[in-house]
Design a protein around this motif. Structure first.
Motif, short mmCIF file in Angstrom:
data_model
loop_
_atom_site.label_atom_id
_atom_site.label_comp_id
_atom_site.label_asym_id
_atom_site.label_seq_id
_atom_site.Cartn_x
_atom_site.Cartn_y
_atom_site.Cartn_z
N ASN A 151 -5.48 -37.30 30.14
CA ASN A 151 -5.40 -35.94 29.60
C ASN A 151 -4.57 -35.03 30.49
O ASN A 151 -4.75 -33.81 30.45
CB ASN A 151 -6.82 -35.36 29.48
CG ASN A 151 -7.68 -36.13 28.52
OD1 ASN A 151 -7.24 -36.49 27.45
ND2 ASN A 151 -8.92 -36.38 28.91
N LYS A 166 -1.40 -34.00 30.53
CA LYS A 166 -0.55 -33.00 29.89
C LYS A 166 -1.39 -31.83 29.37
O LYS A 166 -1.05 -30.67 29.58
CB LYS A 166 0.25 -33.63 28.75
CG LYS A 166 1.27 -32.70 28.14
CD LYS A 166 2.13 -33.43 27.14
CE LYS A 166 3.22 -32.53 26.61
NZ LYS A 166 4.11 -33.25 25.69
N ASP A 167 -2.50 -32.13 28.70
CA ASP A 167 -3.37 -31.08 28.18
C ASP A 167 -3.99 -30.26 29.31
O ASP A 167 -4.08 -29.03 29.22
CB ASP A 167 -4.48 -31.68 27.32
CG ASP A 167 -3.95 -32.31 26.05
OD1 ASP A 167 -2.87 -31.91 25.58
OD2 ASP A 167 -4.63 -33.21 25.52
N MET A 168 -4.44 -30.93 30.36
CA MET A 168 -5.07 -30.22 31.47
C MET A 168 -4.05 -29.37 32.23
O MET A 168 -4.37 -28.26 32.67
CB MET A 168 -5.78 -31.20 32.39
CG MET A 168 -6.93 -31.91 31.68
SD MET A 168 -7.88 -32.94 32.76
CE MET A 168 -9.15 -31.77 33.20
N ARG A 169 -2.84 -29.88 32.34
CA ARG A 169 -1.79 -29.11 33.00
C ARG A 169 -1.50 -27.83 32.22
O ARG A 169 -1.40 -26.75 32.80
CB ARG A 169 -0.53 -29.97 33.12
CG ARG A 169 0.63 -29.28 33.78
CD ARG A 169 1.82 -30.20 33.96
NE ARG A 169 2.33 -30.79 32.72
CZ ARG A 169 3.06 -30.13 31.81
NH1 ARG A 169 3.35 -28.87 31.98
NH2 ARG A 169 3.50 -30.76 30.73
N ALA A 170 -1.43 -27.96 30.90
CA ALA A 170 -1.19 -26.79 30.05
C ALA A 170 -2.36 -25.80 30.14
O ALA A 170 -2.15 -24.58 30.21
CB ALA A 170 -0.98 -27.22 28.61
N LYS A 171 -3.57 -26.32 30.16
CA LYS A 171 -4.77 -25.48 30.26
C LYS A 171 -4.76 -24.65 31.55
O LYS A 171 -5.23 -23.53 31.58
CB LYS A 171 -6.01 -26.37 30.20
CG LYS A 171 -7.31 -25.64 30.28
CD LYS A 171 -8.47 -26.63 30.21
CE LYS A 171 -9.78 -25.94 30.50
NZ LYS A 171 -10.89 -26.92 30.54
N HIS A 172 -4.21 -25.24 32.62
CA HIS A 172 -4.13 -24.55 33.91
C HIS A 172 -2.82 -23.81 34.11
O HIS A 172 -2.51 -23.34 35.20
CB HIS A 172 -4.35 -25.57 35.05
CG HIS A 172 -5.76 -26.00 35.18
ND1 HIS A 172 -6.31 -27.00 34.40
CD2 HIS A 172 -6.75 -25.56 35.99
CE1 HIS A 172 -7.57 -27.16 34.74
NE2 HIS A 172 -7.87 -26.30 35.68
N ASN A 173 -2.02 -23.71 33.02
CA ASN A 173 -0.74 -22.99 33.05
C ASN A 173 0.18 -23.46 34.17
O ASN A 173 0.79 -22.65 34.87
CB ASN A 173 -0.98 -21.48 33.16
CG ASN A 173 -1.72 -20.93 31.96
OD1 ASN A 173 -1.38 -21.25 30.83
ND2 ASN A 173 -2.73 -20.13 32.20
N PHE A 202 -7.33 -29.88 39.09
CA PHE A 202 -7.90 -29.50 37.80
C PHE A 202 -9.39 -29.12 37.88
O PHE A 202 -9.99 -28.74 36.89
CB PHE A 202 -7.71 -30.62 36.77
CG PHE A 202 -6.28 -30.89 36.42
CD1 PHE A 202 -5.35 -29.87 36.30
CD2 PHE A 202 -5.85 -32.19 36.20
CE1 PHE A 202 -4.03 -30.13 35.97
CE2 PHE A 202 -4.53 -32.46 35.86
CZ PHE A 202 -3.62 -31.43 35.75
N CYS A 218 -12.16 -30.96 38.26
CA CYS A 218 -12.98 -31.76 37.36
C CYS A 218 -13.16 -33.16 37.95
O CYS A 218 -12.63 -33.46 39.01
CB CYS A 218 -12.33 -31.84 35.99
SG CYS A 218 -10.77 -32.76 35.97
N ASP A 240 -12.82 -37.20 33.70
CA ASP A 240 -12.40 -36.20 32.72
C ASP A 240 -10.89 -36.25 32.47
O ASP A 240 -10.42 -35.75 31.45
CB ASP A 240 -12.77 -34.79 33.20
CG ASP A 240 -14.27 -34.59 33.33
OD1 ASP A 240 -15.03 -35.23 32.58
OD2 ASP A 240 -14.68 -33.80 34.20
#
Length: 65
Positions: free
Chosen positions: A4, A6-13, A52, A54, A58
């Protein structure tokens, strides 16, 4: 192994460059990780979990054969 990142990177801007800098790896490593072409070392997995904030589980999804 799926992940995950890419998604986690985006979530953390974070950009790929910013994440690479924090992890002390190249942007190409981040690209390969996000595309599932590269499985990280355990040390890199721990660094990702710290960035991240986590658990490793995760981030990475183990798939049995």
């Amino acid at each position: 192994m799926k992940n995950n990142i890419k998604d986690m990177r985006a979530k953390h801007n974070l950009t790929q460059d910013e994440l690479a800098e924090r992890l002390e790896v190249s942007r190409q490593t981040i690209i390969s990780l996000e595309k599932g072409r590269y499985n990280p070392s355990i040390m890199l997995a721990f660094k990702l979990s710290r960035v991240f904030k986590c658990q490793i589980e995760d981030i990475f999804i183990y798939e049995e054969d």
